[in-house]
Design an enzyme around this catalytic site. Structure first.
Site, PDB file in Angstrom:
ATOM      1  N   GLU A   7      14.709  -5.949 -24.035  1.00  0.00           N
ATOM      2  CA  GLU A   7      13.344  -6.450 -23.864  1.00  0.00           C
ATOM      3  C   GLU A   7      13.122  -6.800 -22.397  1.00  0.00           C
ATOM      4  O   GLU A   7      13.964  -7.427 -21.768  1.00  0.00           O
ATOM      5  CB  GLU A   7      13.141  -7.680 -24.766  1.00  0.00           C
ATOM      6  CG  GLU A   7      11.971  -8.573 -24.415  1.00  0.00           C
ATOM      7  CD  GLU A   7      10.598  -7.881 -24.484  1.00  0.00           C
ATOM      8  OE1 GLU A   7      10.366  -7.088 -25.393  1.00  0.00           O
ATOM      9  OE2 GLU A   7       9.778  -8.153 -23.570  1.00  0.00           O
ATOM     10  N   ARG A  28     -10.263 -14.289 -29.030  1.00  0.00           N
ATOM     11  CA  ARG A  28      -9.453 -14.798 -30.127  1.00  0.00           C
ATOM     12  C   ARG A  28      -8.866 -16.156 -29.772  1.00  0.00           C
ATOM     13  O   ARG A  28      -8.771 -16.516 -28.593  1.00  0.00           O
ATOM     14  CB  ARG A  28      -8.307 -13.838 -30.444  1.00  0.00           C
ATOM     15  CG  ARG A  28      -7.418 -13.661 -29.243  1.00  0.00           C
ATOM     16  CD  ARG A  28      -6.046 -13.184 -29.568  1.00  0.00           C
ATOM     17  NE  ARG A  28      -5.323 -13.014 -28.317  1.00  0.00           N
ATOM     18  CZ  ARG A  28      -4.715 -13.993 -27.688  1.00  0.00           C
ATOM     19  NH1 ARG A  28      -4.727 -15.210 -28.169  1.00  0.00           N
ATOM     20  NH2 ARG A  28      -4.104 -13.763 -26.550  1.00  0.00           N
ATOM     21  N   ASP A  57       3.361   0.580 -31.644  1.00  0.00           N
ATOM     22  CA  ASP A  57       2.243   0.914 -30.751  1.00  0.00           C
ATOM     23  C   ASP A  57       2.610   1.995 -29.738  1.00  0.00           C
ATOM     24  O   ASP A  57       1.734   2.669 -29.204  1.00  0.00           O
ATOM     25  CB  ASP A  57       1.760  -0.333 -30.008  1.00  0.00           C
ATOM     26  CG  ASP A  57       0.792  -1.153 -30.842  1.00  0.00           C
ATOM     27  OD1 ASP A  57       0.639  -0.858 -32.042  1.00  0.00           O
ATOM     28  OD2 ASP A  57       0.186  -2.103 -30.293  1.00  0.00           O
TER      29      ASP A  57
END
Ligand SMILES: Cc1cc2nc3c(=O)[nH]c(=O)nc-3n(C[C@H](O)[C@H](O)[C@H](O)COP(=O)(O)OP(=O)(O)OC[C@H]3O[C@@H](n4cnc5c(N)ncnc54)[C@H](O)[C@@H]3O)c2cc1C
Length: 398
Positions: free
Chosen positions: A39, A186, A293
């Site tokens: 990551e 949001r 994605d």
């Protein structure tokens, strides 16, 4: 390839430690694959926002042992969940169970699901601070290089590095991001700040060129709201730009007063531009494949992006189980054959559903009818069992 390589478990490198990457890590680990995750961020983390986990992926996550962990933090929704016109007139019920009647869905804080997935992995399996910058492969193995100077070798590389995937160009000519013309505001608000609210429900209001939705997360203690508004200029694919709370409130000022009551309590919010990409021609090249994605970024109007990513991971786990390094290219082709048609369909249907939510129809009566009929599509999404489908594909390939 040496006989030792043929005999040992497949070595998998997953690039990206988001919901897709960590779900895949769990699925592969549980099926005997030797997996490591890389990551780019210095530590795992998710933005403060909600994500819906639907029966098609909750079924898989529960089988993988996450039943209690997710039940402890999920926000349940059920009866009273409605599609509404902008003034609050109910158009139809939102489906909150699969065809068997199983109410297998939760509104989740993104960090809660990420933490649950990360907690189940052995210490040391996730390597943070590893930004992938390069990829190469031979018939024998694949090599990934990182900005920190390290490089690693693996039998299979799974690109779970999101909508801006750096590995996608090693698989296929990149599909450029397409701006939807919409911005999403949001945020999360404490449930206790509101005197009354239809608890344990999902609400969607549909107006001219805009829509608004609310669902509970973190056991119902927080409400996740998203307001979708049109914006001509292209805005970044960022998840974390600070939004203008007054602009958000003004956009929905003449809507159902319930929305106004919620927005009155909002102090700050975030926004991001909504992009997707068209379905890709292929997802794999030799020992490299795409997931989540990176493979199929979609608009959020069916709430399936993370759910489809989780399905991808389960499919890969099943198909890689018991296979050797030599088998990897064939396994990845089987993975693509199973997953690409379904994910491409969901990408296309997500666009279509956005048009319904934003009332981009000459006849609202026709739109309302389609919204009531969306239950058929939703049930077909929810009833799907990717593990069963992958086991079937593995049997056929054997
Ligand atoms: C408004 C909105 C609402 C949504 N609501 C829902 C919903 O209700 N339900 C649902 O299922 N989905 C929803 N989605 C979609 C969902 O959030 C995504 O589809 C999902 O998060 C994709 O997961 P991922 O792991 O593939 O990618 P990401 O979450 O983007 O994770 C990619 C990871 O890879 C890392 N990375 C990137 N580049 C590199 C690199 N070079 N090297 C190493 N690491 C790298 C990133 O730091 C990140 O951790 C929504 C999306 C939006 C925009």
């Amino acid at each position: 390839m040496s006989s030792a390589a043929a005999a040992r478990p497949v070595r998998a490198a997953i690039i990206g430690g988001g919901i897709g990457g960590l779900a895949a890590a769990n699925a592969l680990l549980q099926r005997g694959v030797d997996v490591q995750v890389y990551e780019q961020a210095a530590e795992l983390g998710e933005v403060g926002a909600g994500v819906f986990i639907y029966p098609n992926s909750l079924r898989q996550l529960e089988r993988m042992g996450f039943r209690e962990a997710l039940a402890a933090v999920g926000g349940k929704v059920g009866a009273g969940s409605h599609y509404k016109r902008m003034d609050g007139t109910v158009v139809g019920n939102i489906v909150t169970a699969d065809s068997s009647g199983w109410n297998g869905m939760y509104g989740m804080h993104r960090a809660d699901i990420l933490n649950a997935l990360a907690a189940a992995l052995p210490r040391g399996m996730v390597h943070t601070g590893h930004r992938c910058v390069g990829f190469s492969q031979t018939d024998e193995s694949a090599t990934v290089t990182f900005a920190n100077g390290r490089s690693i070798e693996a039998d299979v590389v799974i690109a779970a590095d999101g909508i801006r995937s750096v590995l996608q160009p090693f698989v296929v000519e990149p599909s450029p991001p397409e701006y939807s013309g919409f911005r999403a505001y949001r945020g999360l608000i404490e449930r206790d700040k509101l005197d009354s609210w239809p608890d344990r429900t999902h609400q969607v209001w549909m107006g001219h060129g805009k829509h608004f939705m609310v669902f509970p997360v973190r056991s119902g203690t927080l409400l996740n709201y998203v307001g979708f508004v049109p914006l001509d200029i292209e805005t970044v694919e960022s998840w974390s730009a600070v939004g203008d709370r007054d602009q958000l409130a003004a956009s929905f000022a003449d809507w159902d007063p319930l929305i106004g009551k919620l927005l009155d309590k909002v102090e700050s919010c975030f926004w991001w531009g909504l992009f997707d990409r068209r379905p890709l021609r292929t997802w794999c090249n030799g020992r490299l494949t795409l997931l989540g994605d990176a493979a199929h970024p979609m608009l959020p109007h069916l709430g399936q992006g993370a759910n489809q990513a989780i399905e991808d991971g389960v499919a890969l786990g099943v198909l890689l189980q018991g296979r050797s390094a030599r088998d990897v290219p064939a396994v990845l082709r089987a993975y693509e054959a199973l997953r690409r048609p379904r994910a491409s369909m969901v990408q296309t249907e997500s666009r279509r559903n956005g048009m319904r939510y934003d009332s981009q129809y000459e006849s609202l009566a026709k739109r309302d009818e389609e919204i009531r009929n969306i239950a058929t599509l939703r049930l077909s999404l929810y009833d799907y069992d990717v593990e069963a489908a992958a086991l079937e594909a593995a049997r056929e390939a054997a």
